[in-house]
Design a protein around this motif. Structure first.
Motif, PDB file in Angstrom:
ATOM      1  N   HIS A 123      26.670  28.944  17.651  1.00  0.00           N
ATOM      2  CA  HIS A 123      27.552  27.856  18.065  1.00  0.00           C
ATOM      3  C   HIS A 123      28.532  28.338  19.121  1.00  0.00           C
ATOM      4  CE1 HIS A 123      31.419  28.990  16.066  1.00  0.00           C
ATOM      5  NE2 HIS A 123      30.596  29.742  15.346  1.00  0.00           N
ATOM      6  N   ARG A 124      28.983  27.395  19.909  1.00  0.00           N
ATOM      7  CA  ARG A 124      30.093  27.618  20.842  1.00  0.00           C
ATOM      8  C   ARG A 124      31.072  26.504  20.545  1.00  0.00           C
ATOM      9  NH1 ARG A 124      27.884  26.755  25.982  1.00  0.00           N
ATOM     10  NH2 ARG A 124      27.022  28.843  25.992  1.00  0.00           N
ATOM     11  N   ASP A 125      32.232  26.881  20.024  1.00  0.00           N
ATOM     12  CA  ASP A 125      33.162  25.896  19.480  1.00  0.00           C
ATOM     13  C   ASP A 125      32.431  25.036  18.456  1.00  0.00           C
ATOM     14  OD1 ASP A 125      35.156  26.945  21.161  1.00  0.00           O
ATOM     15  OD2 ASP A 125      34.436  25.702  22.808  1.00  0.00           O
ATOM     16  N   GLU A 126      32.415  23.726  18.658  1.00  0.00           N
ATOM     17  CA  GLU A 126      31.817  22.840  17.655  1.00  0.00           C
ATOM     18  C   GLU A 126      30.327  22.638  17.890  1.00  0.00           C
ATOM     19  OE1 GLU A 126      33.723  21.484  15.020  1.00  0.00           O
ATOM     20  OE2 GLU A 126      35.015  23.036  15.898  1.00  0.00           O
ATOM     21  N   LEU A 131      18.832  29.454  18.868  1.00  0.00           N
ATOM     22  CA  LEU A 131      18.685  30.674  19.669  1.00  0.00           C
ATOM     23  C   LEU A 131      17.252  31.181  19.569  1.00  0.00           C
ATOM     24  CD1 LEU A 131      19.867  33.119  21.284  1.00  0.00           C
ATOM     25  CD2 LEU A 131      20.322  34.189  19.064  1.00  0.00           C
ATOM     26  N   SER A 132      16.678  31.492  20.719  1.00  0.00           N
ATOM     27  CA  SER A 132      15.374  32.151  20.762  1.00  0.00           C
ATOM     28  C   SER A 132      15.294  32.880  22.114  1.00  0.00           C
ATOM     29  CB  SER A 132      14.236  31.141  20.585  1.00  0.00           C
ATOM     30  OG  SER A 132      12.993  31.803  20.459  1.00  0.00           O
ATOM     31  N   ASN A 133      14.079  33.242  22.521  1.00  0.00           N
ATOM     32  CA  ASN A 133      13.929  33.961  23.791  1.00  0.00           C
ATOM     33  C   ASN A 133      13.863  33.004  24.967  1.00  0.00           C
ATOM     34  OD1 ASN A 133      11.563  36.078  22.140  1.00  0.00           O
ATOM     35  ND2 ASN A 133      13.670  36.614  22.635  1.00  0.00           N
ATOM     36  N   ASN A 134      14.200  33.512  26.148  1.00  0.00           N
ATOM     37  CA  ASN A 134      13.938  32.796  27.393  1.00  0.00           C
ATOM     38  C   ASN A 134      12.450  32.439  27.466  1.00  0.00           C
ATOM     39  OD1 ASN A 134      12.926  32.512  30.086  1.00  0.00           O
ATOM     40  ND2 ASN A 134      14.821  33.368  30.932  1.00  0.00           N
ATOM     41  N   HIS A 135      11.559  33.398  27.168  1.00  0.00           N
ATOM     42  CA  HIS A 135      10.133  33.097  27.345  1.00  0.00           C
ATOM     43  C   HIS A 135       9.586  32.175  26.270  1.00  0.00           C
ATOM     44  CE1 HIS A 135       9.218  36.616  24.660  1.00  0.00           C
ATOM     45  NE2 HIS A 135       8.073  35.985  24.453  1.00  0.00           N
ATOM     46  N   VAL A 136      10.410  31.830  25.283  1.00  0.00           N
ATOM     47  CA  VAL A 136      10.006  30.846  24.261  1.00  0.00           C
ATOM     48  C   VAL A 136      10.594  29.469  24.589  1.00  0.00           C
ATOM     49  CG1 VAL A 136      10.223  30.198  21.827  1.00  0.00           C
ATOM     50  CG2 VAL A 136       9.689  32.570  22.443  1.00  0.00           C
ATOM     51  N   LEU A 137      11.888  29.433  24.918  1.00  0.00           N
ATOM     52  CA  LEU A 137      12.564  28.147  25.141  1.00  0.00           C
ATOM     53  C   LEU A 137      12.592  27.743  26.609  1.00  0.00           C
ATOM     54  CD1 LEU A 137      15.684  28.552  22.787  1.00  0.00           C
ATOM     55  CD2 LEU A 137      13.559  27.323  22.316  1.00  0.00           C
ATOM     56  N   ALA A 138      12.474  28.727  27.522  1.00  0.00           N
ATOM     57  CA  ALA A 138      12.641  28.432  28.947  1.00  0.00           C
ATOM     58  C   ALA A 138      11.422  28.867  29.760  1.00  0.00           C
ATOM     59  CB  ALA A 138      13.910  29.092  29.479  1.00  0.00           C
ATOM     60  N   ALA A 219      16.774  35.754  26.369  1.00  0.00           N
ATOM     61  CA  ALA A 219      17.454  34.840  25.448  1.00  0.00           C
ATOM     62  C   ALA A 219      17.712  33.490  26.092  1.00  0.00           C
ATOM     63  CB  ALA A 219      18.783  35.446  24.993  1.00  0.00           C
ATOM     64  N   ALA A 220      17.691  32.459  25.264  1.00  0.00           N
ATOM     65  CA  ALA A 220      17.975  31.105  25.715  1.00  0.00           C
ATOM     66  C   ALA A 220      18.470  30.271  24.540  1.00  0.00           C
ATOM     67  CB  ALA A 220      16.731  30.471  26.331  1.00  0.00           C
ATOM     68  N   LEU A 221      19.083  29.138  24.888  1.00  0.00           N
ATOM     69  CA  LEU A 221      19.608  28.212  23.879  1.00  0.00           C
ATOM     70  C   LEU A 221      18.972  26.846  24.052  1.00  0.00           C
ATOM     71  CD1 LEU A 221      23.472  28.869  24.245  1.00  0.00           C
ATOM     72  CD2 LEU A 221      21.899  29.879  22.556  1.00  0.00           C
ATOM     73  N   ALA A 222      18.678  26.202  22.931  1.00  0.00           N
ATOM     74  CA  ALA A 222      18.241  24.806  22.960  1.00  0.00           C
ATOM     75  C   ALA A 222      19.211  23.992  22.117  1.00  0.00           C
ATOM     76  CB  ALA A 222      16.830  24.671  22.415  1.00  0.00           C
ATOM     77  N   ARG A 223      19.450  22.765  22.587  1.00  0.00           N
ATOM     78  CA  ARG A 223      20.380  21.883  21.881  1.00  0.00           C
ATOM     79  C   ARG A 223      19.561  20.956  20.993  1.00  0.00           C
ATOM     80  NH1 ARG A 223      22.911  20.474  26.177  1.00  0.00           N
ATOM     81  NH2 ARG A 223      24.845  21.627  25.914  1.00  0.00           N
ATOM     82  N   PRO A 224      19.762  21.035  19.663  1.00  0.00           N
ATOM     83  CA  PRO A 224      18.980  20.163  18.772  1.00  0.00           C
ATOM     84  C   PRO A 224      19.254  18.691  19.076  1.00  0.00           C
ATOM     85  CG  PRO A 224      20.440  21.625  17.504  1.00  0.00           C
ATOM     86  CD  PRO A 224      20.714  21.883  18.954  1.00  0.00           C
ATOM     87  N   LEU A 225      18.224  17.856  18.943  1.00  0.00           N
ATOM     88  CA  LEU A 225      18.416  16.423  19.175  1.00  0.00           C
ATOM     89  C   LEU A 225      19.457  15.887  18.204  1.00  0.00           C
ATOM     90  CD1 LEU A 225      14.760  15.175  19.781  1.00  0.00           C
ATOM     91  CD2 LEU A 225      16.423  16.094  21.415  1.00  0.00           C
ATOM     92  N   SER A 226      19.436  16.423  16.973  1.00  0.00           N
ATOM     93  CA  SER A 226      20.472  16.093  16.006  1.00  0.00           C
ATOM     94  C   SER A 226      20.865  17.367  15.278  1.00  0.00           C
ATOM     95  CB  SER A 226      19.955  15.063  14.994  1.00  0.00           C
ATOM     96  OG  SER A 226      20.685  15.190  13.790  1.00  0.00           O
ATOM     97  N   PRO A 227      22.176  17.639  15.166  1.00  0.00           N
ATOM     98  CA  PRO A 227      22.599  18.864  14.467  1.00  0.00           C
ATOM     99  C   PRO A 227      22.162  18.871  13.007  1.00  0.00           C
ATOM    100  CG  PRO A 227      24.463  17.752  15.537  1.00  0.00           C
ATOM    101  CD  PRO A 227      23.300  16.840  15.649  1.00  0.00           C
ATOM    102  N   LEU A 331      24.578  37.582  22.154  1.00  0.00           N
ATOM    103  CA  LEU A 331      25.686  36.657  21.889  1.00  0.00           C
ATOM    104  C   LEU A 331      26.687  36.671  23.033  1.00  0.00           C
ATOM    105  CD1 LEU A 331      26.236  37.389  18.074  1.00  0.00           C
ATOM    106  CD2 LEU A 331      24.915  35.526  19.117  1.00  0.00           C
ATOM    107  N   SER A 332      26.926  37.872  23.605  1.00  0.00           N
ATOM    108  CA  SER A 332      27.918  37.908  24.684  1.00  0.00           C
ATOM    109  C   SER A 332      27.335  37.345  25.973  1.00  0.00           C
ATOM    110  CB  SER A 332      28.499  39.311  24.848  1.00  0.00           C
ATOM    111  OG  SER A 332      27.638  40.120  25.598  1.00  0.00           O
ATOM    112  N   ALA A 333      26.033  37.559  26.223  1.00  0.00           N
ATOM    113  CA  ALA A 333      25.438  37.001  27.450  1.00  0.00           C
ATOM    114  C   ALA A 333      25.479  35.474  27.433  1.00  0.00           C
ATOM    115  CB  ALA A 333      24.000  37.491  27.606  1.00  0.00           C
ATOM    116  N   LEU A 334      25.347  34.882  26.249  1.00  0.00           N
ATOM    117  CA  LEU A 334      25.315  33.425  26.147  1.00  0.00           C
ATOM    118  C   LEU A 334      26.666  32.841  25.720  1.00  0.00           C
ATOM    119  CD1 LEU A 334      21.832  33.142  24.446  1.00  0.00           C
ATOM    120  CD2 LEU A 334      22.392  32.246  26.715  1.00  0.00           C
ATOM    121  N   ASP A 335      27.621  33.733  25.425  1.00  0.00           N
ATOM    122  CA  ASP A 335      28.944  33.301  25.000  1.00  0.00           C
ATOM    123  C   ASP A 335      28.881  32.373  23.781  1.00  0.00           C
ATOM    124  OD1 ASP A 335      31.699  32.974  24.971  1.00  0.00           O
ATOM    125  OD2 ASP A 335      31.647  31.302  26.400  1.00  0.00           O
TER     126      ASP A 335
END
Lengths: 342, 96
Positions: A123-126, A131-138, A219-227, A331-335
């Motif tokens: 999470h970042r704030d709220e 979290l997964s890899n760049n080559h998985v999510l991107a 590394a990459a981040l995906a935003r769930p359609l619903s938390p 974690l630090s690369a993605l803040d």
């Protein structure tokens, strides 16, 4: 003597089941031991499950459950309303479609890739992210922000109806410039070196390899359609309690799409490795090397120590070895921060 | 054979420095895919002796390598452990 006491019981039960089920509050009829005062009497009986017990006086005569059916005792048990349970977790594997809630450790991926693994929640704030890899999510940089993420991944049958998230952010992968290993480049440099040598130059030339730019994370981040559609409880492991730094000899575990729950040991730290991305290669520094504990499809798995601290993000390997990004670097690369047990 | 003594923080720091100084040169050698800090192995088991671990796709006899591609057995007094690991690949699911 009765050879098979259950046989008689069954016949009696079957003869009366229909009638019993028509009585008020009755939701089930079965065979079992009669309970009395919360204890097993050891006596076989016909067990009648009811939503709630009511005093005999409050019930019409035809709705009473008789204490005896053909000399076999009945046992009335209050069970409440019986409902279908959400799919039992043991029935679903890491390559399956998980709904309504998707746990880390299962198949997922950008719609153009085969499949990887949902590592963990951060999470970042709220705001909560997968979290997964760049080559998985991107798709190893070949993507657009907002691209759909499928659960399960396409290799496991995921399609347009299986979207659970959208690509939010990724750390770009830097691939090595071509072609240091190329024979011609090597030969040319060799010949130039000979010429340089002949002219007494002290500056020997080397094949060109852009060595300056290295990667630290995939590394990459995906935003769930619903938390509400995601949990931080890793399949077969549970929620992480925090993050940690792996040492040589640290015992680790992961839950992955292909090999499920496996254990390993950290065999190298501060490793520089060259990884083949099905063609292009990328150099990584400061990596953790674990024993063999993964196969294709496990990319993106969170790697935890035995105290359930996340120590790495699995992204590469061979039949002999497994490579992880240290989790602090991710974690630090993605803040972002881990979503841990509260 | 030298008696093994526990590594101090200083020893580890020195090992890391030596590794950092030599890794670019090692990564350029034929078949090398990784350089890290770990332990020397013998007979399939770790010896507990700190080493620079060089991962190679496959091992090749020294006599068949260019001199420049040979991995030294020691660097600045630190043992070098060569391990054959195959090619390191990104682990998305295999196409089948």
């Amino acid at each position: 003597m009765i050879e098979n006491p259950l046989a008689d019981l069954r016949t009696t039960k079957e003869a009366h089941t229909g009638q019993l089920l028509s009585k008020r509050n009755v939701v089930g009829v079965g065979l079992g031991y009669k309970m009395r005062g919360g204890r097993n009497t050891g006596e076989l009986s016909i067990v009648v499950s009811v939503t709630r017990k009511e005093p005999a006086a409050a019930l019409p005569k035809q709705d009473l459950v008789p204490p005896l059916l053909e000399n076999i005792k009945t046992d009335v048990v209050e069970t409440g309303v019986l409902r279908p349970l959400p799919s039992r977790t043991s029935d679903l594997g890491p390559k399956d479609r998980w709904r309504p809630v998707v746990p880390p450790g299962v198949s997922l991926g950008h719609y153009l890739i085969t499949a990887g693994t949902f590592g963990c929640l951060v999470h970042r704030d709220e705001e909560v992210f997968i979290l997964s890899n760049n080559h998985v999510l991107a798709n190893a940089n070949a993507c657009e922000i907002w691209d759909p993420i499928l659960q399960p991944g396409a290799a496991d049958g995921g399609g347009p109806d299986d979207r659970i998230a959208r690509l939010a952010e990724f750390v770009p992968l830097i691939f090595e410039s071509e072609p240091s290993k190329c024979r011609i480049a090597g030969l040319t440099a060799h010949m130039l070196n000979m010429i340089a040598g002949a002219f007494g130059s002290r500056h020997a030339l080397e094949p060109v390899r852009k060595a300056a730019e290295t990667n630290h994370v995939d590394a990459a981040l995906a935003r769930p359609l619903s938390p509400n559609q995601v949990t931080n409880k890793i399949l077969g492991i549970g929620a992480p309690i925090g993050s940690g730094r792996a040492q040589l000899g640290t015992r680790v575990q992961k839950a992955g799409r292909t090999t499920g729950l496996t254990q390993g040991i950290i065999a190298q730290i501060e490793a520089t490795v060259r990884i083949n991305y099905f063609g292009p290669e990328a150099l990584f520094t400061d990596q953790l090397v674990a024993s063999a504990m993964s196969q294709g499809g496990d990319s993106g798995s969170a790697v935890l120590d035995t105290q359930r601290r996340v120590v790495g993000l699995l992204f590469a390997g061979s039949p002999a070895t497994t490579i992880l990004n240290p989790i602090e670097a991710v974690l630090s690369a993605l803040d972002v921060e881990l979503v841990t047990t509260l | 054979m030298e008696e093994m003594r526990p590594m101090s923080e200083e020893d580890w720091a020195r090992l890391r420095r030596i590794k950092a100084r030599h890794e670019a040169g090692l990564m350029r050698k034929a078949n090398v895919v990784g350089v890290g800090v770990g332990f020397r192995r013998a007979h399939g088991k770790t010896t507990g002796e700190p080493a620079i671990v060089v991962s190679v796709t496959h091992k090749v006899a020294r006599s068949r390598l260019d001199a420049s591609d040979v991995i030294p057995r020691q660097i600045d007094g630190v043992p070098v452990e060569v391990q054959a690991v195959g090619e390191l690949r990104a682990l998305d699911a295999c196409e089948d």
